[in-house]
Design a protein around this motif. Structure first.
Motif, PDB file in Angstrom:
ATOM      1  N   ALA A  72       0.830  -1.205   0.000  1.00 35.56           N
ATOM      2  CA  ALA A  72       0.000   0.000   0.000  1.00 35.56           C
ATOM      3  C   ALA A  72       0.864   1.255   0.000  1.00 35.56           C
ATOM      4  N   VAL A  73       1.941   1.238   0.783  1.00 36.45           N
ATOM      5  CA  VAL A  73       2.828   2.400   0.830  1.00 36.45           C
ATOM      6  C   VAL A  73       3.507   2.607  -0.526  1.00 36.45           C
ATOM      7  N   GLY A  74       3.972   1.525  -1.144  1.00 39.05           N
ATOM      8  CA  GLY A  74       4.634   1.637  -2.437  1.00 39.05           C
ATOM      9  C   GLY A  74       3.733   2.235  -3.502  1.00 39.05           C
ATOM     10  N   ALA A 164      17.413   2.739  -9.311  1.00 41.25           N
ATOM     11  CA  ALA A 164      16.956   3.689  -8.299  1.00 41.25           C
ATOM     12  C   ALA A 164      15.702   3.176  -7.600  1.00 41.25           C
ATOM     13  N   GLY A 165      14.779   2.605  -8.383  1.00 39.96           N
ATOM     14  CA  GLY A 165      13.572   2.039  -7.787  1.00 39.96           C
ATOM     15  C   GLY A 165      13.886   0.908  -6.834  1.00 39.96           C
ATOM     16  N   GLU A 226      10.410   0.169  -7.373  1.00 41.66           N
ATOM     17  CA  GLU A 226      10.130   0.476  -5.974  1.00 41.66           C
ATOM     18  C   GLU A 226       8.803  -0.087  -5.482  1.00 41.66           C
ATOM     19  N   THR A 227       8.036  -0.750  -6.342  1.00 37.26           N
ATOM     20  CA  THR A 227       6.720  -1.234  -5.918  1.00 37.26           C
ATOM     21  C   THR A 227       6.591  -2.753  -5.919  1.00 37.26           C
ATOM     22  N   ILE A 228       6.919  -3.401  -7.022  1.00 37.73           N
ATOM     23  CA  ILE A 228       6.606  -4.823  -7.172  1.00 37.73           C
ATOM     24  C   ILE A 228       7.425  -5.699  -6.222  1.00 37.73           C
TER      25      ILE A 228
END
Length: 282
Positions: A72-74, A164-165, A226-228
């Motif tokens: 959720a934060v990502g 970077a992610g 940065e999400t998956i």
């Protein structure tokens, strides 16, 4: 979730304020390269305000990561691109297309679904092996930056943006793996050094990607990186869960929010002027 959204607002607004300051510094003239331009930008109150918002956003991100699942934060942090797009349309007079306004709405819809479906953060403390793995990932981000910086054109921007992610992802996971702020524990916890390496590496790689390649490509790599991965780690190893019976809504909301953010990837760095934006669209 409120803290995560607050962090997204801070990061998104900071991007535009810093873009305005950088443009003003460039227009003021003076000699020197990027370092001189940065020094002139720092003298602009908008740039300083942007740095302050970045700092506040980081604090809100840490608070969110201690109470909300990583997935959720990502997704919420990726939505900062929607904030940047809306702010750019007002402050930089960038004209958003109908597709881009739709993408902003898609991001908001995805976050609403995530907010409804998200449970509390997982209770799993994280194994020692995972902490060392994050430290290894932080070192891997630096290695990826060294390799990506030698690639040509679009490939370089994509690899550096993805690196970077991944660095920011290491930060997200490492925050959850730091279970004590006692100095003795911090100094002996591999996650502490993973957080520092991941954050520093991510900042350097993203700056290089935006300066030396396509902003859209770099930001797309950033959002994916940065999400998956962090979301998967949170679910598999840290016990992040959804509300009972709403796993499908969380997955859908996550996918929708990320898709909307990718559609707004060109706002990973606010354009310097409306004229440049018009030129890019021609």
């Amino acid at each position: 979730m409120v803290c995560a959204l607050g962090a997204a607002v801070c990061f998104g607004t900071a991007t535009v304020l810093q873009a305005i300051a950088a443009r003003a510094a460039a227009e003021s003239g003076g000699s020197g390269g990027d370092a001189a331009l940065l020094l002139r930008a720092v003298r602009q109150w908008r740039y300083v305000a942007g740095l302050g918002l970045d700092g506040l956003g980081f604090v809100l991100q840490v608070v969110a990561l201690r109470s909300v699942p990583i997935y959720a934060v990502g997704a919420a942090l990726a939505s900062s691109l929607a904030v940047t797009a809306v702010a750019a349309s007002r402050l930089l007079r960038v004209r958003l297309s109908a597709v881009e306004w739709t993408a902003v709405g898609v991001v908001c819809a995805g976050l609403a679904m995530l907010g409804l479906a998200s449970g509390t953060e997982g209770s799993e403390p994280g194994s020692a092996a995972l902490k060392w793995a994050m430290l290894g990932a932080g070192l891997g981000v630096l290695a990826l930056g060294a390799v990506g910086g030698r690639l040509p054109g679009r490939g370089r921007a994509l690899v550096l943006g993805l690196g970077a992610g991944l660095g920011f992802g290491v930060v997200e996971v490492s925050v959850r793996l730091i279970d004590s702020l006692d100095p003795a524990h911090l100094l002996t916890n591999p996650a502490t050094y993973a957080l520092l390496l991941g954050g520093a590496g991510a900042f350097v790689l993203l700056t290089s990607a935006l300066q030396r390649g396509s902003v859209t490509t770099a930001t797309a790599g950033l959002v994916i990186g940065e999400t998956i991965g962090p979301a998967a780690i949170g679910v598999i190893w840290l016990g992040d869960r959804t509300r009972e019976g709403l796993a499908w809504l969380a997955v859908l909301g996550f996918a929708v929010a990320i898709a909307g953010a990718l559609a707004l990837a060109r706002f990973g760095e606010a354009p310097a002027s409306a004229e440049e934006t018009a030129t890019e669209k021609v």
